[in-house]
Every structure is written in C-alpha cells, then in structure tokens.
Design a protein around this motif. Sequence first.
Motif, PDB file in Angstrom:
ATOM      1  N   VAL A  27     -32.359   2.477  14.947  1.00 23.67           N
ATOM      2  CA  VAL A  27     -32.035   2.389  13.442  1.00 23.67           C
ATOM      3  C   VAL A  27     -31.553   3.277  12.735  1.00 23.67           C
ATOM      4  N   VAL A  28     -32.086   4.718  13.057  1.00 20.74           N
ATOM      5  CA  VAL A  28     -31.797   5.962  12.302  1.00 20.74           C
ATOM      6  C   VAL A  28     -30.386   6.423  12.858  1.00 20.74           C
ATOM      7  N   HIS A  29     -30.199   6.203  14.061  1.00 20.05           N
ATOM      8  CA  HIS A  29     -28.983   6.731  14.666  1.00 20.05           C
ATOM      9  C   HIS A  29     -27.976   5.768  13.912  1.00 20.05           C
ATOM     10  N   PHE A  30     -28.104   4.376  14.191  1.00 20.26           N
ATOM     11  CA  PHE A  30     -27.139   3.622  13.339  1.00 20.26           C
ATOM     12  C   PHE A  30     -26.639   4.120  11.871  1.00 20.26           C
ATOM     13  N   ILE A  31     -28.002   4.340  11.124  1.00 21.54           N
ATOM     14  CA  ILE A  31     -27.627   4.776   9.941  1.00 21.54           C
ATOM     15  C   ILE A  31     -26.858   5.952   9.693  1.00 21.54           C
ATOM     16  N   LEU A  32     -27.372   7.127  10.645  1.00 20.00           N
ATOM     17  CA  LEU A  32     -26.340   8.373  10.220  1.00 20.00           C
ATOM     18  C   LEU A  32     -25.029   8.159  10.865  1.00 20.00           C
ATOM     19  N   ALA A  33     -24.970   7.423  12.000  1.00 23.29           N
ATOM     20  CA  ALA A  33     -23.481   7.461  12.716  1.00 23.29           C
ATOM     21  C   ALA A  33     -22.504   6.421  11.827  1.00 23.29           C
ATOM     22  N   TYR A  34     -23.051   5.287  11.447  1.00 23.14           N
ATOM     23  CA  TYR A  34     -22.192   4.253  11.028  1.00 23.14           C
ATOM     24  C   TYR A  34     -22.175   3.941   9.531  1.00 23.14           C
ATOM     25  N   THR A  35     -23.044   4.276   8.768  1.00 21.65           N
ATOM     26  CA  THR A  35     -23.223   3.511   7.508  1.00 21.65           C
ATOM     27  C   THR A  35     -22.978   4.840   6.453  1.00 21.65           C
ATOM     28  N   LYS A  36     -22.544   4.310   5.199  1.00 24.50           N
ATOM     29  CA  LYS A  36     -22.102   4.983   3.983  1.00 24.50           C
ATOM     30  C   LYS A  36     -23.489   5.777   3.864  1.00 24.50           C
ATOM     31  N   PHE A  37     -24.704   5.272   3.842  1.00 24.08           N
ATOM     32  CA  PHE A  37     -25.935   6.004   3.319  1.00 24.08           C
ATOM     33  C   PHE A  37     -26.138   7.223   4.412  1.00 24.08           C
ATOM     34  N   GLY A  38     -25.587   6.861   5.703  1.00 17.20           N
ATOM     35  CA  GLY A  38     -25.866   8.073   6.622  1.00 17.20           C
ATOM     36  C   GLY A  38     -24.883   9.359   6.414  1.00 17.20           C
ATOM     37  N   ARG A  39     -23.684   8.823   5.921  1.00 13.90           N
ATOM     38  CA  ARG A  39     -22.644  10.078   5.680  1.00 13.90           C
ATOM     39  C   ARG A  39     -23.200  10.705   4.559  1.00 13.90           C
ATOM     40  N   LEU A  42     -16.072  12.357   1.523  1.00 12.41           N
ATOM     41  CA  LEU A  42     -16.966  12.335   0.217  1.00 12.41           C
ATOM     42  C   LEU A  42     -16.332  11.289  -0.671  1.00 12.41           C
ATOM     43  N   PRO A  43     -15.576  11.438  -1.430  1.00 10.44           N
ATOM     44  CA  PRO A  43     -15.085  10.574  -2.342  1.00 10.44           C
ATOM     45  C   PRO A  43     -14.972   9.049  -2.058  1.00 10.44           C
ATOM     46  N   ASN A  44     -14.271   9.213  -0.618  1.00 10.62           N
ATOM     47  CA  ASN A  44     -13.635   7.800  -0.244  1.00 10.62           C
ATOM     48  C   ASN A  44     -14.446   6.859   0.617  1.00 10.62           C
ATOM     49  N   ILE A  45     -15.690   7.373   0.783  1.00 10.23           N
ATOM     50  CA  ILE A  45     -16.588   6.450   1.577  1.00 10.23           C
ATOM     51  C   ILE A  45     -17.057   5.257   1.067  1.00 10.23           C
ATOM     52  N   ASN A  46     -16.988   5.175  -0.356  1.00  8.09           N
ATOM     53  CA  ASN A  46     -17.261   3.819  -0.607  1.00  8.09           C
ATOM     54  C   ASN A  46     -16.068   2.936  -0.478  1.00  8.09           C
ATOM     55  N   ARG A  47     -14.804   3.294  -0.537  1.00  5.48           N
ATOM     56  CA  ARG A  47     -13.637   2.396  -0.316  1.00  5.48           C
ATOM     57  C   ARG A  47     -13.623   2.282   1.244  1.00  5.48           C
ATOM     58  N   LEU A  48     -14.051   3.254   1.995  1.00  9.92           N
ATOM     59  CA  LEU A  48     -13.740   3.005   3.431  1.00  9.92           C
ATOM     60  C   LEU A  48     -15.272   2.478   4.110  1.00  9.92           C
ATOM     61  N   SER A  49     -16.130   2.198   3.287  1.00 11.26           N
ATOM     62  CA  SER A  49     -17.253   1.492   3.807  1.00 11.26           C
ATOM     63  C   SER A  49     -17.803   0.076   3.342  1.00 11.26           C
ATOM     64  N   PRO A  50     -16.943  -1.122   3.794  1.00  3.09           N
ATOM     65  CA  PRO A  50     -17.312  -2.220   2.980  1.00  3.09           C
ATOM     66  C   PRO A  50     -18.759  -2.564   3.792  1.00  3.09           C
ATOM     67  N   PHE A  51     -19.662  -3.255   3.094  1.00  7.92           N
ATOM     68  CA  PHE A  51     -21.119  -3.631   3.508  1.00  7.92           C
ATOM     69  C   PHE A  51     -21.787  -2.426   3.816  1.00  7.92           C
ATOM     70  N   GLY A  52     -21.366  -0.956   3.425  1.00  4.17           N
ATOM     71  CA  GLY A  52     -22.307  -0.094   3.890  1.00  4.17           C
ATOM     72  C   GLY A  52     -21.952   0.357   5.376  1.00  4.17           C
ATOM     73  N   MET A  53     -20.822  -0.158   5.995  1.00  6.96           N
ATOM     74  CA  MET A  53     -20.390   0.476   7.528  1.00  6.96           C
ATOM     75  C   MET A  53     -19.307   1.234   7.006  1.00  6.96           C
ATOM     76  N   VAL A  54     -19.126   2.399   7.811  1.00 11.46           N
ATOM     77  CA  VAL A  54     -18.244   3.291   7.682  1.00 11.46           C
ATOM     78  C   VAL A  54     -17.026   2.905   8.633  1.00 11.46           C
ATOM     79  N   LYS A  55     -15.658   2.763   8.231  1.00  9.68           N
ATOM     80  CA  LYS A  55     -14.561   2.411   9.148  1.00  9.68           C
ATOM     81  C   LYS A  55     -14.232   3.389   9.500  1.00  9.68           C
ATOM     82  N   ILE A  56     -14.720   4.126  10.667  1.00  8.39           N
ATOM     83  CA  ILE A  56     -14.259   5.549  11.279  1.00  8.39           C
ATOM     84  C   ILE A  56     -12.719   5.463  11.563  1.00  8.39           C
ATOM     85  N   LYS A  57     -12.208   4.868  12.036  1.00 11.54           N
ATOM     86  CA  LYS A  57     -11.032   4.814  12.465  1.00 11.54           C
ATOM     87  C   LYS A  57     -10.304   5.030  11.393  1.00 11.54           C
TER      88      LYS A  57
END
Lengths: 311, 345, 508
Positions: free
Chosen positions: B193-205, C364-379
């Motif tokens: 869970v923590v890995h997922f948060i840190l690597a893939y979520t807005k909250f993590g970044r 930093l300021p773009n993370i909101n736009r780049l992460s729908p549902f809280g998941m970051v679109k890294i690519k």
Amino acid sequence: MVSSSLLKQFQRATQALLGLVTINVIFFIFAPTYRAISNFQTIFSQATVLGVMAVGTTVVLLSAGLDLSVGSILTFVAVSVGSMLNLQYPVWLIVFIALGIGAFWGTVNGLIIVITGVSPLIVTLGMMMILRGFSELLGAGKDMSSFPRAFRALGSGYFIPVLIMAAAYLVVAFMLGKTRLGFNAYAIGGNQEVARLSGIRVNKCKVIYYAIGGLMAGLAAVLLTARLNFANSTFGQGMEMNSIAAVVIGGTSMSGGIGGVGRTIIGVLIMTCLASGLSHMGVGSSWQRVSIGIVIILAVWIDTAQRKRTL
Amino acid sequence: MQTNPNVKPPGVGSGTLVKNNKYQLIFRSQWFLLLLAEFLIAIITGIVNPRFFTISNVINVLEQIAVLGIVSSGMTLLIISGEIDISVGANIGLSSCVMAIMIKSGIGVFPSFVTGIALAIFSSFLVGLTAHTFKAPSFITSLAFISVFQGIALAITKGSFQTIYGQAETIGMTRLGNVLPLSFVISLGAYLVVHFILAYTKFGRRIYSVGSNPAAAYLSGISVIKTKYYAFLFSGFFVGIGSMVLLSRIGAAQPSTGSGIELKAIGAVVIGGTPLSGGKGRIIGTLLGVLLMGIISNALNMMRVNPYYQQVTFGLLIIASLAMSIFSSYKGHARSEKSTKKAIE
Amino acid sequence: MNQLNSTIGAPLVVMKGIVKCFPGVIALNQVDFELLPGEVHVLLGENGAGKSTLIKVLSGAFPADSGEIFIYGEKVVIESPEVPLKKGLRFIYQELNLVPQIDIARNIFLGVEPLGIRKLGIINTSTLYKTASQLLERFNIQLDPHRIVSTLSVTQQKMVEIARALVTDARVIVLDEPTDVLESTSRNDLFKVINHLKKEGVGFIYISHRYAEVYELGDRVTILRDGKNVGTFSIRDLTLETMIEKMIGGKIGKQYPSLPAPQEKIILRLENFYKGTVVQGVDFSLRKGELLGITGLMGAGKTELARAIAGVDPPTSGSLYIEDEKVMVRTPEEAIRHGISFLTENRKTEGLILDQSLRNNYGLPNINRLSPFGMVKIKKMNDEIDFYMKELTIKAPHRFTLAGQLSGGNQQKLVLAKWLGTHAKVIIFDEPTRGIDIIGRREVYRIMQELLAEGTSILMFTSDYAEAMEMSHRVMVMRRGKIVKEFPRSSASEDDILKAAIGVGEFR
C-alpha cells in the motif's frame, strides 16, 4: 554579579512565577492536606532530585541539544551506587564515582552526536535503551537497600539536599552568566553556523554540555538513592520527560539560545507542586502522567508564541 | 606562477560525469550492503546454531517482524513528509489496551478492532495537529504524547494485564497453507500500500515535495498542512493495524505493550535509506531495514544472548547504522552542518 | 601597479591556484588572488562567478579542493574558521551572521570575550559592555549594547556586524556586499571607517556589484567570470565599459526583444488592494497579452503586492477580478485554479526543490491535472517535461537530473516550464532575472515575448529599472505601498523612474 543576572532571569520568568502562584492558590483552596507545612518540606526535598537534573537539562537545551537518556543515566548511576555501597567504600568516593559515571555517559552521548552527526533525539533514545539494559544487568537480583547513615544523610530531610541543589544552581548560573563556555552555549543554541564561523569550537562545547547534563543526572541519582534508602533498575524512568518539562515550563526555549537556570527552578517547583497537589486531591499517578504530557505541550505552545513575539 | 599537480583538469564535473546514476548508486551502497549484512548475519548464526535455518524459525522471524513492518510502513510516509512520531509505541499500548478491554467486556472482536484502529488514527492525528497549531516540531509534541497515551492506558487498565486468550487469535495465529503467517501477509500488504501511494499517487508525490521543500510545495499550490495531516492519519492507521495484529498474536495487552518499537521503526526506516530530514526514500529500503532488525533479534536469541544485552545491542546497532547512513549520504554532498540541524527538527 | 604608492609592503594574503568543485559545478577554477596592506581590493563578477566561494574558502567555511594560501607570507592550511580569525582576518558576509537571541555586546565579542581569569574562561562582563558601547560610539551607532539583536532593524544589525569585525586587531577585513542593506548615511559612516583603517595598513577585500562604489572606494579590482580569474587591474586604468565587458565576457548588445501588441480584453483587475500597512490601496487592470511592469525601491511593497495577488499571503482587503468575474484567491492552490501563476524571487528556496529531479519539479503545480482519481499519469508527465525541456532549451542531460545541478538561467527556465504546464492566463514574475547572466536573461525575455504572443498576460515585478522600462508595455512605479506613476514603454529614463520611486519633486 551572579545574583544580578539571576535576578534578571527571574524577572523574565514572571509568567512562570505567576503560574506557580496560581496552582498553589488552587491547591490551597481545594486540597486541605496540601496546606500543611510538612507537605512543603516534602515538596522541597522532592524538588531537589528533579531540580538538580533539570539544571543539566537546561544547559543541554540552551545549546539546542536534547538528551532523552538522562533518566536512564540516573537509573544506571543509582544501581551502580547501590552495588558500591555494599562494598564499604567511603561516601565521598562513592559520590565522586557517581558523578564521574554520569558525566561519562553524558560525554559518550555528546561524542556520538558530534562525531556521527545523527540527531540527538535518536542517539539519546538509543542510549536510553542501552542504559536500561545495562542497569538491568547490573541490578538484577541484588539487594540494594539499607545504606550507611553517612550516605543517607545526603538525601534525608530537606536542608542538605536543598543546599546541594543550590550549589548546583549557583555553579551552573555562574558558568552560563560569566564564562566563555556559558556564553558559547547561547551562541551555539541561537545559531550554530554563526558560532562556528566566529571561531567557537562548537563540537567541543557541545560534548561538555552533554557531560554536564550527565553529571547532574548522576548527582540526582545520589540524592534520590540517599533519600529513598534503596535503589533498583526501574528508578528514574520517565524522569527525562519531567526534566524537559520543568525546563521548558520555566521558559527556556526548546529551540535553544534563550533561557537560564533561574527560570528552571520555577519550572521545577511548578512540576513538583503539581504532582503533590494532584495526589493530595486524589488524582492517581496515571492521570498525573497524562497531565505532565499536557503541561509539556502547553509549555511548548507558550514557548513558540513568545518566540514569535520577540523575533 | 607554479602549477599545482593535484589540480583537476577543468571541464571535469560538468556534463557527462554528473549524469544520473543516483538510483544505481543507492542500490550499490545502501540496499546492497543491507542485504549483504543480512546474509552474513544469517550465515554466521546458522553456523553457530543450525536451528536458525529451520522452517519453524524462519516463520518465527517473519511473524516477529510483522508488527514492526506495519508500523515502519506508516513511519516511512511520515518521515518522507518531513515529520516524525515517536509516540507510536505508546499509541500501540493505548489502542491495544482499549481493544483488549472491549473484547474482554463482551463487545465483539470486530467492533473492538475498528474502535481501536480509529483511536490509533485519532491519537496520531493529535500529534500532528498539536505540532501544527503550536508551530512546534512533531518530535516534541509526540514526546509529550508518550506520557499522555501511557498515562491514559495505565488509568483505564489500572496497570493490570488485559488477557483475551483464545478470543481473537485468527489474525495473529493463522498460517496460510500451514506455513505462511497471516500477520506477515498483512505486513506485506502494508508495504505494498505504501509503495503504491509513494510511487503512483498524487498524495505520494506531494509527500516527497512537502518533505523536501515545503515553501516551494506551498507556492506550487500544494497544501502542506493537509498533506502532513494525511501522513499522520495513514501512520495512525498502520499503528492501529499493528496493534490489532500484536494483540491477536499475544492475546494480552498492557500499557507498556509496544514501547520501544518507535526506535526500531525509525531505525528500520533510516537504515533503509530514508533520511530523517525527509523528502527522499522508498519502501523497499524500509522492508530491508525491518528484515535486518528481525534477523538480528532472532540471531541474538539463537545465540542465547541475555535479553538485557540484546537491548544494549539494539540501541548500539541503531545508532551505528544511522551514523553509517548519514556518512554515506554525506559522501557525495557538500552539505553544511545546517542540514544536520534540520534533521533534528 | 606603480601607481599604488600607498600600498608598499609585502602582501597580506596570497591565494594561488584555488580550485573548488561542488556537485555538478566548478565554482573556482585555478583562481589567484593577492591583497596588499592598505588597499581596498574589489572582487567583481556576476552572480555565480565565484566571489563568495573564494571568500568562504579563505574564511574556512569550507575547504578548497586544491591550491595554496599564504597569510603574511606564511603558508597556512585553513581547516577551520579559527585559523584565519587567529591571524587577524575578519569576515562580514552577505547574509546576516549574528545570533539573534543574544544581545549586541555578546554578539560583538562572540568567541573573543574579554577574560578576567584566563585559565578558567571567566568573562569580565563589565569590560565587555563598556568596550562594546565605546565601539558603537565610534561608529555613531546609538544603540544600547544590552539590546537583543532580534529587535534591531536590518541596517542596525549590519552595523553591529561591522563593529564586530573591528573589535580585535584586524589586519584584513573582508566585506561581502555590505552596503546592500545599508541606508546611505550608514554607508558613508562605513566608508569613513574604511578609509581611516586603510591608513593604518589594514587590507580590505570588498565584494560589490555597485559600480559607483567600486570607483569611490577601490584601489584594485579582480574580476571573476565563471569561476575563473579574468585579471587584476588598477581601477584608475579601467573604464566602466571595459570593466563590464570583462565581467560578462562580451559586448553588451541589444538585450530586449520587441513586444507584440496587447489585445483589448481585460484579463485581471485589482480594486482597492490592501495588505497590512505595506500595500495601500492598489488598482489596475491587465489586458490579454499585455506585460505590465511594476517597479519601485526596496520596501515599496512590490513583493508583498505580488504575493497578495498570488494568494501566497492573501490581501487584507480588496477585490480581484478575472475576466470580469470576482474571485477569491487565498492560497496558491486557488490562484492556480483561477489561472494565476506566481514565479517567486527566491528561485532556489521557494521555486524549486533542488534535490529532486527536473520531472518532479515540473510535477509540483501540475500534479492535480496529471492525476485523475489521485493516480499519477507518469508517462504523460515525462512527455510534458521532455517537451518543455526542448521548447525552452533547458540544458540538462536528462529529465531525472537534479534541479540543483542546473545553472541559474536554466533553473529559472525550469521554474517557467513548471508554470507553463498549468496554462495560466496570468503569470506573475517577481524579479525574473535576478542572479541570471546576460545570456540567460535574453532567453527569459524571449520566452516572455512568446508567451505574450500566445495571449498570456504577464505581471512583472522588478527592481531593475532598465528591465522595467524596456520589457513592459506599461510601467507602474510603487512607493510606500501605492502606485504613484505610470509610464508607457520606453517613454522615460531610469532616472525618471528613480525620481518617481523616491518621490522627488512631488511637493512642487
């Protein structure tokens, strides 16, 4: 000269003084048994142990350090003293050794912090664990009570302990107010980098401050074992918290650079009166513990609020 | 003017040489060393006491590091966000006592656990809340809360053991396929869970940004306070899960339950390469750090070291490994002493 | 050098072949330097040329990687700040270097307290305060030595620092841009003291970027560029023009690009903006594709106004309209949502996370736009930063390079990239080119020009009057929290702006 600088600190600590008066008024009204003269004698003699310890903590906190292991240093010294007394050493030698052991562990703390650069929080937390282990090893299965009368005299009644505490305060007050070592504590606590660039040997000084903290813990151990006439390996647990609380309530800043021992003594009295008053009002020791935590948080709050105003 | 033979030729250091080998570098130094140390300790212990490599002992180790792993996962989030909580041990004590008392008084296991976890989350949040509202570093407020939590736990238990043998053993005692402890699987879940948060979520970044440079993060539209509060909430949640697993395995709770785990958890996180100053770190490091703690503790047991000596060894070990990790991070960086001061706060 | 007849004698300080590297940069590359007794030796160079680094090597703040240092002809190894201090070298740094919690006298005597009983380190406090007040009198500083330093103004603190340098027998005094925070009267006091001490044979190393001061005070000048020593010259032999050319390493060409005409539509409007006592009722409107420059003296309220508009430190009262719609902006988060971006003047401390990668900084300021549902679109994030790195010619090997390894100009471009990603309607620049070399500046201006052409509006807060005049469609001058004057582009000289900023001729 010393007294004038002490007086100034007293003036600046008027708030703490006000707090002390307030809680005493409250206990006077609500806890009839608190009023007795004998109770104040007890309070004074209890305050000496915490008082001596807090002097050392004041020096450490002033230089923006932190020592969470002083409680365990006290335990270790108490257990060592307990084992030595059965060996029939003369009292002065035992006291000397006790102070030496305390200063030794303080020095070790300081050296580790200075050399490794690990935060004092972690180092002294680790040291707390280490010393508890050592104390258990040293104190396991030993009868450490019924000490010689000459030793017990150091802690019995309130006259001698208060005298010892007063001596500790005067020495440290002189150190802080009149010597380069003391001046450097304020400079290092205020801005370590500036101190370093001014040619102050920051690391050396820091080690000495931790050593003083340890030494005072050793002295506190002597007072405590002499007063209670026994020693064991659970002694002094949590004392570091009371000590930090007393110092911060007195008005020495946790972030360093502001404060002095004059304020600490008020903090010590507040803590001791609070503990005594609460138990006279029938509050159990567990809730007293809770209240200490809350008092620390309040003190930190006042500290930051004041810093905001002066800076 | 004479030329100094030691002078590096100009041009070195710019461009190609500074190319980013950082991840490899970390891997080569810290994590690799950790694994190596773990293998070494395991082999030495195995030679001294062959029982070390028996399946039952390995399972034992996994079971023992489960709670530490869960707590350390939450601590990783907190430390990366630039905060710290040294009251997690006391928090475990309080919440497991509450759980035990509720179960004992006949309230069902499930609601008791939920309440305990909620309490742990709330306690952890309180630490963050006071730190923020009083503008004090969280290590100080959490220090104060140790007394508060322990005091309350003492008051509600009146200092006595709260035993619930046989009433909530499922989580702590179950072994999947008769081998793999469920508690360890739960801790793996925590890492994931923590890995997922840190690597893939807005909250993590955001946690990384806030821990690294709160001012820059704030100006970039990140709510620093909210992010840190979330970190405390998550840490509290993991502390709650940890207490649940611990209580279920031991079957009893007392106010001192969990005391000392804070140092082990912080140690595990920092040994794993997350600096106390925050802003950096990964969960894999924490996992290895926890494993190291588990192996050492087990090795000491195997070698029949006096438990008090074990305590001493642990204290020394944690300080030493923190010192080492600080040295290794200092190597490439020309940092002033200010960064150490920052690390304290 | 034959003209320097007042400076006969062996050199006080000689530095030979000094090299100092930081991760990713060579801050000093084989620098030689020499200081004679009784001279004021100016160190000149653009930001990042290595002036402060050279001084810090001499002071022992950090060691040099290689090179030799001689003090009074004797070779020394400076491993800690104690060494040069003991030799009589004194340093006054750019940033304030006092302990704020303790009083003036204690700061003055920090580390050199007068001792009563030497062995025990016991301090003679009465001497300490007496000497301190004598010293303060000598510099016309009317301050009680018992006052706590944190209660002093910045100028007063600087004066205390200067007094501190002179408390013991100093033979070399190093001043790193000391007059930046001084008022002009204290500046004159300082110059008087310097000239007096010069006659006693004290050598001064003086770092400054004010050319006027260089001519007023200096005897010789050593010019640094990109960590290298360009040369040491007698100041009398050097014209201002050649000095600047040597400093920037080329001719000063045309700096400012042409600006596309703004559109009619009003994007942002301020009404009656107040922020505490520093911003006192500001009104203006900004059109689409317009660049509005706002300038003024230090302390006129520029930065405060910028930060109030951007929601960093929200205004005490006043309204903000975006495209005629009244909006509330109380945090940077809300500002971004309404299309306002803010590039802070403190690029390194507030603009970037130096120990993180370019990509993460972009996020930093773009993370909101780049992460729908809280998941970051890294690519997507990678693609975007790659795009901007190419578009803005950010010179970095990779998107994972750490921001701290970039040069000042490239860092500013990275800050720009990060905000361009938010597709803001209004971009607020606070001191956009401070600390950036000439080439970097030109690129920043070019990007501004392109933004304007695309219809983005820019608010530029700057204390560089030339920049304000030449880079904006309109310039507004602030004084004491109010807009006092407005000029259209290139209609006024720097002098006119300065007069408006100071308030000369207002009561005529």
